[in-house]
Design an enzyme around this catalytic site. Structure first.
Site, PDB file in Angstrom:
ATOM      1  N   ARG A 168       0.785  -1.242   0.000  1.00 29.08           N
ATOM      2  CA  ARG A 168       0.000   0.000   0.000  1.00 29.08           C
ATOM      3  C   ARG A 168       0.817   1.292   0.000  1.00 29.08           C
ATOM      4  O   ARG A 168       0.260   2.364  -0.231  1.00 29.08           O
ATOM      5  CB  ARG A 168      -1.005   0.051   1.163  1.00 29.08           C
ATOM      6  CG  ARG A 168      -2.149  -0.899   1.026  1.00 29.08           C
ATOM      7  CD  ARG A 168      -3.357  -0.458   1.821  1.00 29.08           C
ATOM      8  NE  ARG A 168      -3.122  -0.445   3.257  1.00 29.08           N
ATOM      9  CZ  ARG A 168      -4.077  -0.225   4.161  1.00 29.08           C
ATOM     10  NH1 ARG A 168      -5.315  -0.004   3.756  1.00 29.08           N
ATOM     11  NH2 ARG A 168      -3.812  -0.233   5.452  1.00 29.08           N
ATOM     12  N   ASP A 169       2.127   1.222   0.255  1.00 30.43           N
ATOM     13  CA  ASP A 169       2.902   2.462   0.237  1.00 30.43           C
ATOM     14  C   ASP A 169       4.203   2.265  -0.532  1.00 30.43           C
ATOM     15  O   ASP A 169       5.270   2.721  -0.104  1.00 30.43           O
ATOM     16  CB  ASP A 169       3.174   2.943   1.663  1.00 30.43           C
ATOM     17  CG  ASP A 169       3.509   4.438   1.714  1.00 30.43           C
ATOM     18  OD1 ASP A 169       3.140   5.166   0.765  1.00 30.43           O
ATOM     19  OD2 ASP A 169       4.131   4.878   2.689  1.00 30.43           O
ATOM     20  N   LEU A 170       4.100   1.585  -1.666  1.00 29.42           N
ATOM     21  CA  LEU A 170       5.264   1.408  -2.527  1.00 29.42           C
ATOM     22  C   LEU A 170       5.650   2.741  -3.151  1.00 29.42           C
ATOM     23  O   LEU A 170       4.818   3.432  -3.729  1.00 29.42           O
ATOM     24  CB  LEU A 170       4.958   0.394  -3.631  1.00 29.42           C
ATOM     25  CG  LEU A 170       4.745  -1.057  -3.192  1.00 29.42           C
ATOM     26  CD1 LEU A 170       4.272  -1.890  -4.366  1.00 29.42           C
ATOM     27  CD2 LEU A 170       6.027  -1.630  -2.614  1.00 29.42           C
ATOM     28  N   ASN A 174      10.897   3.980  -0.345  1.00 25.03           N
ATOM     29  CA  ASN A 174      10.862   2.734   0.426  1.00 25.03           C
ATOM     30  C   ASN A 174      11.641   1.607  -0.232  1.00 25.03           C
ATOM     31  O   ASN A 174      11.473   0.438   0.111  1.00 25.03           O
ATOM     32  CB  ASN A 174       9.414   2.303   0.668  1.00 25.03           C
ATOM     33  CG  ASN A 174       8.735   3.183   1.700  1.00 25.03           C
ATOM     34  OD1 ASN A 174       9.392   3.792   2.540  1.00 25.03           O
ATOM     35  ND2 ASN A 174       7.410   3.274   1.645  1.00 25.03           N
ATOM     36  N   THR A 219       0.476   7.135  -0.263  1.00 28.62           N
ATOM     37  CA  THR A 219       1.055   8.405  -0.695  1.00 28.62           C
ATOM     38  C   THR A 219       0.280   8.887  -1.922  1.00 28.62           C
ATOM     39  O   THR A 219       0.125   8.124  -2.885  1.00 28.62           O
ATOM     40  CB  THR A 219       2.543   8.229  -1.033  1.00 28.62           C
ATOM     41  OG1 THR A 219       3.232   7.786   0.152  1.00 28.62           O
ATOM     42  CG2 THR A 219       3.153   9.533  -1.512  1.00 28.62           C
TER      43      THR A 219
END
Length: 298
Positions: A168-170, A174, A219
Site C-alpha cells: 500500500r505504500d510502494l 521505500n 502516498t
C-alpha cells in the site's frame, strides 16, 4: 549497476542527518544484543532511524525508533513488526531483514507515548530516491530493469502469501540499497491483507471510512484509480501495488513521476505522457502502459 550504486554511496553518506538527538550515544539491549546508538540517518513523522553498533561484534544495524501517541499509530507499528518478524517475509532477499524488536507502553515511558525499537539490517547504499537525485538524470535502461526486477520480486513474494499482503505504500523512498547494491523493500507500517469490494449497498459513511483509511496509509501520487473514487465500485486489492510499481518504473526511466501533482482526475483517467522522443526505454513502454497502468475492467 553495482559499480554505479557504490559510486553514489559517498554522496549519500556525506549527506546523512547530523543534528543532535538525545538517543545518540545511548546503549540499548534487544534480546541478547547490546547496541550503542551511533548516529541518525533518517527521520520522518514519528520515527527516527539510527545506525546502531553491536558492542560485542562491532557489526552495524539500522535501529528504527518509533513513537506512538495514539492507538492508530500503535497499531501501525505493531503491524510492521508482526509482518517483518514472519521469517517467510523477512527472509526474502529483496525485503529488509528483521533482527529483533522491543517496546514500552506509554505508561512506562517518560514522554507519554508508547515507544518501539525495530532492529533490521543496515542498508548502507541508502534510499534509491537519493541515488536518482545524486545522479540528476534517469538510470540507464539495463540498471532500471535490474532494480525494477528486484522490487517486483519483493512485491510478488508479498502477494504470494495466503492471504496476499498488500504493501500500500510502494514508492522509491521505500526502496533501499544494501552494501552489495541489492534492492531491499522496507516500511511495512501501511501493509494489510484487507480487500475492499464496494458495491451499491455501501453507505456513504462506509465509503468515507475506507477513504480515510486509504488516505492514512498511502502516498497521494502513488494511489491507484480504484482508491480515489469508491463510487465506481472497483475492488481494491493487491493490484493497487502494481499501479504503484508502474509509478516507480516511470520515475526510474524518465526522472519524473507520471502523476507528480497527484491530480485525482489525471490518475483516474490514466492521463500520463511517455516522452515522445524516448528511444532508450521503448522495451519498457508496454510494461508501463499495458501491465502497470492497465485500465480497470471490473
Amino acid at each position: 549497476m553495482a559499480d554505479f550504486f557504490k559510486s553514489a554511496f559517498g554522496y549519500l553518506s556525506n549527506n546523512s542527518i547530523t543534528q543532535d538527538n538525545d538517543f545518540v550515544g545511548q546503549y540499548v539491549e534487544l534480546g541478547n544484543q547490546k547496541l550503542r546508538v551511533k548516529r541518525v540517518i533518517a527521520e520522518g513523522g514519528f520515527a527516527f532511524v539510527f545506525v546502531a553498533q553491536d558492542v560485542s561484534s562491532g557489526k552495524e544495524y539500522a535501529l528504527k525508533r518509533l513513537l506512538a501517541s495514539d492507538e492508530e499509530k500503535r497499531r501501525s507499528v505493531m503491524q510492521e513488526i508482526a509482518l517483518l518478524s514472519q521469517k517467510k517475509l523477512s527472509g526474502h532477499p529483496n525485503i529488509i531483514e528483521f533482527i529483533s524488536a522491543a517496546s514500552i507502553s506509554k505508561e512506562e515511558s517518560d514522554h507519554g507515548q508508547a515507544e518501539f525499537l525495530l532492529l533490521t539490517e543496515l542498508c548502507t547504499g541508502g534510499q534509491l530516491v537519493d541515488v536518482l537525485r545524486a545522479r540528476g538524470c534517469a538510470l540507464p535502461c539495463n540498471q532500471v530493469i535490474q532494480a525494477f526486477y528486484q522490487a517486483c520480486s519483493a512485491v510478488q513474494h508479498m502477494h504470494n502469501q495466503k492471504p496476499p499482503i498488500i504493501h500500500r505504500d510502494l514508492k522509491v523512498e521505500n526502496l533501499l540499497l544494501s552494501s552489495k547494491s541489492v534492492i531491499k523493500l522496507c516500511d511495512f507500517g501501511s501493509a494489510t491483507t484487507k480487500v475492499y469490494k464496494p458495491d451499491r449497498d455501501w453507505s456513504a459513511m462506509k465509503r468515507s471510512l475506507v477513504e480515510d483509511e486509504i488516505c492514512n496509509n498511502t502516498t497521494p501520487m502513488y494511489r491507484a484509480p480504484e482508491m480515489l473514487d469508491l463510487y465506481q465500485n472497483f475492488t481494491i486489492n493487491e493490484q493497487s501495488d502494481i499501479w504503484a510499481l508502474g509509478c516507480i518504473l516511470f520515475l526510474m526511466c524518465f526522472n519524473e513521476h507520471p502523476f507528480e501533482d497527484s491530480a485525482k482526475l489525471r490518475i483516474i483517467n490514466g492521463n500520463y505522457t511517455i516522452p515522445p522522443t524516448d528511444t532508450e526505454y521503448t522495451v519498457l513502454h508496454d510494461l508501463i502502459c499495458k501491465i502497470c497502468f492497465k485500465p480497470i475492467t471490473d
